[in-house]
Design a protein around this motif. Structure first.
Motif, PDB file in Angstrom:
ATOM      1  N   UNK A 203       0.785  -1.223   0.000  1.00 33.26           N
ATOM      2  CA  UNK A 203       0.000   0.000   0.000  1.00 33.26           C
ATOM      3  C   UNK A 203       0.818   1.274   0.000  1.00 33.26           C
ATOM      4  N   UNK A 204       2.119   1.193  -0.306  1.00 32.62           N
ATOM      5  CA  UNK A 204       2.964   2.380  -0.337  1.00 32.62           C
ATOM      6  C   UNK A 204       2.892   3.039  -1.714  1.00 32.62           C
ATOM      7  N   UNK A 205       2.751   4.332  -1.724  1.00 33.90           N
ATOM      8  CA  UNK A 205       2.662   5.095  -2.977  1.00 33.90           C
ATOM      9  C   UNK A 205       4.030   5.050  -3.653  1.00 33.90           C
ATOM     10  N   UNK A 206       4.131   4.213  -4.686  1.00 34.74           N
ATOM     11  CA  UNK A 206       5.439   3.897  -5.273  1.00 34.74           C
ATOM     12  C   UNK A 206       5.405   4.064  -6.789  1.00 34.74           C
ATOM     13  N   UNK A 207       6.069   5.086  -7.282  1.00 34.30           N
ATOM     14  CA  UNK A 207       6.184   5.296  -8.722  1.00 34.30           C
ATOM     15  C   UNK A 207       7.398   4.531  -9.241  1.00 34.30           C
ATOM     16  N   UNK A 208       7.243   3.964 -10.439  1.00 38.51           N
ATOM     17  CA  UNK A 208       8.343   3.197 -11.046  1.00 38.51           C
ATOM     18  C   UNK A 208       8.166   3.191 -12.551  1.00 38.51           C
ATOM     19  N   UNK A 209       9.269   3.379 -13.267  1.00 38.83           N
ATOM     20  CA  UNK A 209       9.281   3.304 -14.731  1.00 38.83           C
ATOM     21  C   UNK A 209      10.510   2.506 -15.131  1.00 38.83           C
ATOM     22  N   UNK A 210      10.352   1.588 -16.045  1.00 44.60           N
ATOM     23  CA  UNK A 210      11.503   0.762 -16.448  1.00 44.60           C
ATOM     24  C   UNK A 210      12.307   1.375 -17.583  1.00 44.60           C
ATOM     25  N   UNK A 211      11.995   2.637 -17.928  1.00 39.44           N
ATOM     26  CA  UNK A 211      12.708   3.256 -19.052  1.00 39.44           C
ATOM     27  C   UNK A 211      13.041   4.724 -18.791  1.00 39.44           C
TER      28      UNK A 211
ATOM     29  N   UNK B 187       3.877   3.703   7.165  1.00 37.37           N
ATOM     30  CA  UNK B 187       2.595   3.084   7.483  1.00 37.37           C
ATOM     31  C   UNK B 187       2.189   2.177   6.323  1.00 37.37           C
ATOM     32  N   UNK B 188       1.870   0.939   6.642  1.00 37.68           N
ATOM     33  CA  UNK B 188       1.495  -0.029   5.607  1.00 37.68           C
ATOM     34  C   UNK B 188      -0.031  -0.133   5.490  1.00 37.68           C
ATOM     35  N   UNK B 189      -0.487  -0.245   4.253  1.00 32.03           N
ATOM     36  CA  UNK B 189      -1.913  -0.444   3.971  1.00 32.03           C
ATOM     37  C   UNK B 189      -2.029  -1.530   2.893  1.00 32.03           C
ATOM     38  N   UNK B 190      -1.761  -2.786   3.263  1.00 37.12           N
ATOM     39  CA  UNK B 190      -1.706  -3.864   2.256  1.00 37.12           C
ATOM     40  C   UNK B 190      -3.000  -3.996   1.469  1.00 37.12           C
ATOM     41  N   UNK B 191      -2.827  -4.437   0.210  1.00 34.79           N
ATOM     42  CA  UNK B 191      -3.929  -4.745  -0.692  1.00 34.79           C
ATOM     43  C   UNK B 191      -4.734  -3.515  -1.119  1.00 34.79           C
ATOM     44  N   UNK B 192      -4.128  -2.333  -1.076  1.00 35.33           N
ATOM     45  CA  UNK B 192      -4.875  -1.129  -1.448  1.00 35.33           C
ATOM     46  C   UNK B 192      -4.345  -0.450  -2.702  1.00 35.33           C
ATOM     47  N   UNK B 193      -3.263  -0.981  -3.313  1.00 29.04           N
ATOM     48  CA  UNK B 193      -2.713  -0.361  -4.513  1.00 29.04           C
ATOM     49  C   UNK B 193      -2.496  -1.393  -5.611  1.00 29.04           C
ATOM     50  N   UNK B 194      -2.614  -0.915  -6.822  1.00 27.31           N
ATOM     51  CA  UNK B 194      -2.372  -1.736  -8.001  1.00 27.31           C
ATOM     52  C   UNK B 194      -0.870  -1.975  -8.123  1.00 27.31           C
ATOM     53  N   UNK B 195      -0.469  -3.229  -8.172  1.00 24.20           N
ATOM     54  CA  UNK B 195       0.965  -3.523  -8.285  1.00 24.20           C
ATOM     55  C   UNK B 195       1.481  -3.244  -9.690  1.00 24.20           C
ATOM     56  N   UNK B 196       0.590  -3.049 -10.639  1.00 26.13           N
ATOM     57  CA  UNK B 196       1.002  -2.778 -12.015  1.00 26.13           C
ATOM     58  C   UNK B 196       1.254  -1.293 -12.259  1.00 26.13           C
ATOM     59  N   UNK B 197       0.368  -0.424 -11.732  1.00 28.42           N
ATOM     60  CA  UNK B 197       0.487   1.001 -12.066  1.00 28.42           C
ATOM     61  C   UNK B 197       0.521   1.916 -10.853  1.00 28.42           C
ATOM     62  N   UNK B 198       0.288   1.398  -9.655  1.00 30.72           N
ATOM     63  CA  UNK B 198       0.321   2.177  -8.409  1.00 30.72           C
ATOM     64  C   UNK B 198      -0.997   2.877  -8.111  1.00 30.72           C
TER      65      UNK B 198
END
Length: 279
Positions: free
Chosen positions: A126-134, A189-200
């Motif tokens: 549930x952490x606000x995590x931005x990621x780009x592979x390029x 602070x963790x909030x599991x299962x609340x964010x898309x693992x593909x796009x955040x």
């Protein structure tokens, strides 16, 4: 400017040039080249180099340096040590505080191109995590600054970019170790299962009837609880990799509880995971 750096050896003690002694915390020795990986180093004093420049010349990125002193007095990166001064460089205190905006309960993060698995695991928690592979380094710095995200990387050069507002080096080569390092350093602070693992994006509960036409027959028969990403529309359920992802969440929450018993974690209500997340 070139700075001569010498380990604290008997041979180096015979020099007559003005010197500064730098004592580096054990946790930071990993950043020093092997030839001078010692807790005490002596460097030539030219009277103009700042403390920040001296520390980075040793190999320690400034975002990894904690409290520093010169002659026993607190000092900042712009301080100019003089001949004979003793400098002490501590590691960043853990958990490390990050400036938060009103209403924000945990830091926002941005990961470089080499930390994709860690990014998915952080989103799983549930952490606000931005990621780009390029995305290249200058673009990472721009996004981190504009969105006030902590840039996580294993690229020491990236951490040395002066324009970067907040960065951190991720320790460990295995995703499990990297995640524990992240939890130990920032205690988010963790909030599991609340964010898309593909796009955040954030996950919201969705009725089975709304999405059943998008599901395969076996999935419709086996599962009744679903979530959907509010950004990309990806549908989530407790799939074939549910046990694996449950383990990641369980271990992360247990580690956080053991590290900081007084800090609770918040759990979300959106439905869980799709196969492939967090691996």
């Amino acid at each position: 400017m070139l700075i001569r750096v010498e380990p604290d050896t008997k041979e180096s003690q015979t020099t007559t040039e003005p010197e500064i002694t730098i004592r580096v915390a054990e946790e930071l020795l990993m950043f020093l080249p092997a030839v001078r990986r010692a807790p005490v180093n002596r460097v030539a004093c030219d009277g103009t180099s700042t403390l920040g420049h001296l520390v980075e010349s040793l190999g320690v990125p400034l975002p990894e340096a904690g409290p520093m002193t010169v002659g026993g007095e607190p000092a900042g990166p712009s301080t100019r040590p003089g001949p004979g001064d003793e400098v002490r460089v501590a590691a960043v205190p853990r958990p490390q505080a990050v400036p938060l905006e009103p209403g924000q309960v945990a830091p926002r993060f941005l990961l470089d191109v080499h930390l994709g698995t860690l990014a998915r695991r952080m989103r799983l928690l549930g952490l606000d995590t931005a990621y780009h592979n390029d995305m290249d380094d200058p673009a990472l710095v721009v996004q981190a600054n504009e969105e006030r995200r902590v840039l996580l990387t294993q690229d020491r050069g990236l951490l040395r970019r002066r324009a970067l507002w907040f960065g951190a080096y991720v320790r460990g080569s295995r995703p499990d170790d990297q995640l524990r390092d992240l939890l130990d350093r920032f205690a988010p602070v963790q909030r599991p299962w609340t964010r898309c693992t593909a796009c955040n994006g954030e996950l919201v509960p969705v009725a089975k009837e709304e999405i059943e036409n998008a599901l395969q027959a076996g999935t419709r028969r086996s599962y009744d609880v679903y979530g959907r990403c509010s950004d990309c529309g990806k549908i989530y359920w407790r799939g074939a990799h549910g046990d694996h992802l449950e383990r990641i969440v369980r271990e992360a929450r247990a580690y956080a509880a053991a590290s900081e018993p007084a800090a609770g974690t918040a759990s979300g209500t959106a439905a869980g995971t799709a196969s492939g997340a967090g691996r």
